[in-house]
Design a protein around this motif. Structure first.
Motif, PDB file in Angstrom:
ATOM      1  N   TRP A   1       0.062   5.374   5.180  1.00 52.58           N
ATOM      2  CA  TRP A   1       0.727   4.390   4.340  1.00 52.58           C
ATOM      3  C   TRP A   1       1.848   3.684   5.088  1.00 52.58           C
ATOM      4  O   TRP A   1       2.412   4.213   6.038  1.00 52.58           O
TER       5      TRP A   1
ATOM      6  N   PHE B   1       2.453   0.277  -0.096  1.00 49.86           N
ATOM      7  CA  PHE B   1       3.033   0.092  -1.428  1.00 49.86           C
ATOM      8  C   PHE B   1       3.991  -1.094  -1.347  1.00 49.86           C
ATOM      9  O   PHE B   1       4.877  -1.156  -0.513  1.00 49.86           O
TER      10      PHE B   1
ATOM     11  N   GLN C   1       5.328   0.788   4.037  1.00 46.50           N
ATOM     12  CA  GLN C   1       6.213   0.409   2.936  1.00 46.50           C
ATOM     13  C   GLN C   1       6.481  -1.088   2.965  1.00 46.50           C
ATOM     14  O   GLN C   1       7.056  -1.608   3.918  1.00 46.50           O
TER      15      GLN C   1
ATOM     16  N   LEU D   1       0.003  -0.783  -5.204  1.00 51.40           N
ATOM     17  CA  LEU D   1      -0.651  -0.096  -4.092  1.00 51.40           C
ATOM     18  C   LEU D   1      -1.760  -1.004  -3.570  1.00 51.40           C
ATOM     19  O   LEU D   1      -2.727  -1.293  -4.278  1.00 51.40           O
TER      20      LEU D   1
ATOM     21  N   LEU E   1       5.675   8.006  -0.807  1.00 51.62           N
ATOM     22  CA  LEU E   1       4.717   7.676  -1.866  1.00 51.62           C
ATOM     23  C   LEU E   1       4.472   8.861  -2.794  1.00 51.62           C
ATOM     24  O   LEU E   1       4.511   8.713  -4.025  1.00 51.62           O
TER      25      LEU E   1
END
Length: 383
Positions: A113, A160, A115, A179, A86
């Motif tokens: 995070w 994301f 993906q 996002l 990211l």
């Protein structure tokens, strides 16, 4: 090509080794470990000066840190998707507001995070994504669809997501890079995928009208394919050399076991061991050459092909040197207890996926054929 470590690099390596020796054994859960790394500035070494409290390091120093991290036996990272994927994408395509909002929590280890790329029917063929993001009257995107093989989705705070924001668009047109916050009960459902090893590193993620703010579109609406392809270029690099340190440790364990069981007396086994050692050394020098700027357009694909097949063969060798005992479970196992794999069994079973995830062998060969050798593109629909 001269890829060596300077005196400054070795001093950096010594500092990293000392810090890891003092802290790695005291790590508790993976999230708290990310905060420990962030507080010491070890997250974001490859970033430019960002004002996020992270250290900056040269390429050789990044290699030194990655190698020492693996050698230390520190816990697996949970924050690498935010740090390595990211963040570089935001530096390349994000607004100043996006960088100010999302980079500091990544550097501090506070926000994790995942993906949201692959889907059923849109894995290797990423342009076939069907997840949609419709913008409502308030300017909020409502994301609906399914992602699969989503690493760490069960831990992540944000995802994301590559989604189709233009109704009726096809292939790589009409996509956007959004996002999306994961804490949306009733709108996001994360379901772990149980693997051959009995663990669940991957997940299915179902979006049912999940919200994403318009200011959280990276690169502008409709430019998602360009942003997504840019991000994929950050997936390989320094981490490859750290991975090879782990491979070397596994190979050492296989050699030790081969000696203990007497399998090393078999000339066929000895030949396989020597080949594994020589190929690992070759992969290291190729990785260093690529980092030093000597790689070509197909270097990343060639590297993936090499290490994936190498690691699978190591898993097979690990089972071979164990003999019949490799197929036997723990002596104290009972039907009511969870089944625990030993390290060699884990290696053998998990490595079966090496030639699939991160771009299958077939995909890597196609990339090399078309982009390096200039061969005709494979007709769509051909099986």
């Amino acid at each position: 090509m001269d890829f060596g470590f300077s005196a400054e690099d070795e001093a950096f390596r010594a500092e990293a080794r000392a810090w890891l020796a003092a802290h790695a054994d005291s790590a508790q859960d993976r999230r708290s470990w990310e905060r420990t790394l962030g507080a010491a500035g070890w997250i974001g070494l490859s970033w430019p000066e960002s004002g996020c409290g992270n250290r900056t390091a040269t390429l050789t120093q990044q290699v030194a840190w990655a190698e020492e991290y693996v050698r230390s036996g520190a816990p697996p990272r949970s924050g690498h998707i935010g740090e390595k994927l990211l963040a570089p994408t935001l530096f390349a395509h994000g607004t100043e507001e996006q960088k100010a909002r999302f980079l500091p929590p990544v550097a501090a280890g506070e926000e994790l995070w995942c993906q949201g790329y692959s889907e059923p029917g849109a894995g290797s063929d990423l342009a076939a994504v069907r997840t949609v993001a419709a913008r409502d009257a308030t300017g909020v995107y409502r994301v609906t669809g399914q992602k699969i093989w989503t690493s760490l989705a069960h831990e992540a705070d944000w995802c994301f997501v590559l989604a189709r924001t233009e109704p009726g668009s096809r292939r790589h047109h009409g996509l956007s890079f959004l996002l999306v916050p994961m804490d949306q009960p009733g709108r996001i459902d994360v379901r772990p995928i149980r693997q051959l090893t009995g663990t669940s590193d991957f997940n299915e993620v179902f979006f049912d009208g999940a919200h994403a703010r318009v200011e959280h579109v990276v690169g502008g609406e409709g430019n998602g394919w360009r942003v997504a392809m840019s991000l994929l270029g950050f997936e390989r690099g320094v981490s490859t050399l750290a991975q090879q340190i782990g491979f070397a440790r596994e190979l050492e364990q296989v050699v030790r076991t081969a000696v203990e069981t007497g399998a090393a007396a078999d000339p066929v086994v000895r030949d396989r061991i020597v080949r594994q050692w020589a190929e690992l050394r070759t992969m290291r020098w190729n990785a260093l050459r690529t980092l030093g700027g000597g790689g070509d357009a197909g270097a990343a694909s060639a590297a993936k092909l090499l290490w994936a097949g190498w690691h699978q063969r190591l898993g097979e060798l690990a089972v071979q040197v164990r003999g019949a005992g490799a197929a036997v479970g723990p002596a104290d196992w009972t039907p009511t207890a969870p089944y625990e794999l030993d390290p060699f069994q884990q290696l053998f079973l998990f490595s079966r996926a090496d030639t699939i995830y991160g771009g299958s062998d077939q995909v890597q060969r196609t990339i090399i054929a078309e982009r390096v050798l200039g061969l005709p593109r494979e007709p769509k629909g051909v099986v």
